[in-house]
Design a protein around this motif. Structure first.
Motif, short mmCIF file in Angstrom:
data_model
loop_
_atom_site.label_atom_id
_atom_site.label_comp_id
_atom_site.label_asym_id
_atom_site.label_seq_id
_atom_site.Cartn_x
_atom_site.Cartn_y
_atom_site.Cartn_z
N UNK A 192 0.85 -1.19 0.00
CA UNK A 192 0.00 0.00 0.00
C UNK A 192 0.89 1.24 0.00
N UNK A 193 0.66 2.15 -0.94
CA UNK A 193 1.54 3.31 -1.10
C UNK A 193 1.60 4.18 0.15
N UNK A 194 0.51 4.34 0.87
CA UNK A 194 0.53 5.17 2.07
C UNK A 194 1.36 4.53 3.18
N UNK A 195 1.24 3.23 3.32
CA UNK A 195 2.04 2.52 4.33
C UNK A 195 3.52 2.55 3.95
N UNK A 196 3.81 2.45 2.65
CA UNK A 196 5.21 2.55 2.19
C UNK A 196 5.81 3.88 2.61
N UNK A 197 5.05 4.97 2.43
CA UNK A 197 5.54 6.29 2.82
C UNK A 197 5.79 6.38 4.32
N UNK A 198 4.90 5.81 5.11
CA UNK A 198 5.10 5.82 6.56
C UNK A 198 6.31 4.98 6.94
N UNK A 199 6.48 3.84 6.30
CA UNK A 199 7.64 3.00 6.55
C UNK A 199 8.92 3.72 6.18
N UNK A 200 8.94 4.35 5.01
CA UNK A 200 10.14 5.05 4.54
C UNK A 200 10.51 6.20 5.47
N UNK A 201 9.52 6.80 6.11
CA UNK A 201 9.77 7.94 6.98
C UNK A 201 10.56 7.55 8.24
N UNK A 202 10.52 6.29 8.62
CA UNK A 202 11.21 5.87 9.84
C UNK A 202 12.44 5.00 9.56
N UNK A 203 12.85 4.92 8.29
CA UNK A 203 14.04 4.15 7.96
C UNK A 203 15.30 4.89 8.40
N UNK A 204 16.35 4.12 8.63
CA UNK A 204 17.64 4.70 8.97
C UNK A 204 18.68 4.31 7.92
N UNK A 205 19.88 4.77 8.09
CA UNK A 205 20.97 4.42 7.17
C UNK A 205 21.31 2.93 7.22
N UNK A 206 20.86 2.25 8.26
CA UNK A 206 21.15 0.82 8.42
C UNK A 206 20.07 -0.07 7.81
N UNK A 207 19.08 0.51 7.16
CA UNK A 207 17.98 -0.25 6.58
C UNK A 207 18.12 -0.32 5.06
N UNK A 208 17.44 -1.30 4.46
CA UNK A 208 17.47 -1.48 3.01
C UNK A 208 16.04 -1.57 2.51
N UNK A 209 15.78 -0.93 1.37
CA UNK A 209 14.48 -1.03 0.69
C UNK A 209 14.71 -1.66 -0.68
N UNK A 210 13.85 -2.62 -1.01
CA UNK A 210 13.84 -3.21 -2.34
C UNK A 210 12.47 -2.89 -2.93
N UNK A 211 12.44 -2.14 -4.02
CA UNK A 211 11.19 -1.79 -4.69
C UNK A 211 11.07 -2.66 -5.93
N UNK A 212 9.89 -3.26 -6.12
CA UNK A 212 9.66 -4.14 -7.25
C UNK A 212 8.57 -3.54 -8.12
N UNK A 213 8.84 -3.40 -9.42
CA UNK A 213 7.89 -2.84 -10.36
C UNK A 213 7.96 -3.60 -11.69
N UNK A 214 6.82 -3.93 -12.24
CA UNK A 214 6.82 -4.61 -13.54
C UNK A 214 6.80 -3.60 -14.70
N UNK A 215 6.50 -2.35 -14.37
CA UNK A 215 6.38 -1.36 -15.43
C UNK A 215 7.52 -0.35 -15.45
N UNK A 216 8.45 -0.49 -14.55
CA UNK A 216 9.59 0.46 -14.51
C UNK A 216 9.34 1.48 -13.51
#
Length: 67
Positions: A43-67
């Motif tokens: 869910x895009x809104x939850x992704x934004x909330x998650x991203x807001x609390x990430x630190x330099x020690x975290x990793x995000x992998x984004x998956x998209x079929x359309x680029x």
């Protein structure tokens, strides 16, 4: 992505929507089988909330079929 970032990450978040979310969940399941915990967000809104609390020690992998 450097291997050291992935394996030393404090937390790994997987971001995907639609059909790509199934791919993200599958990746999360495969990582868990080898002892790497992650969280999948589809869910895009939850992704934004998650991203807001990430630190330099975290990793995000984004998956998209359309680029």
């Amino acid at each position: 992505m450097q291997r050291t970032l992935f394996f030393k990450a404090r937390h790994i978040d997987l971001y995907a929507v639609g059909g790509s979310a199934t791919v993200a969940r599958d990746l999360s399941h495969k990582m868990l089988k080898i002892g790497i915990k992650s969280t999948t967000y589809d869910d895009a809104h939850i992704m934004l909330m998650s991203a807001a609390v990430l630190s330099d020690d975290d990793v995000v992998i984004a998956i998209s079929h359309s680029g």
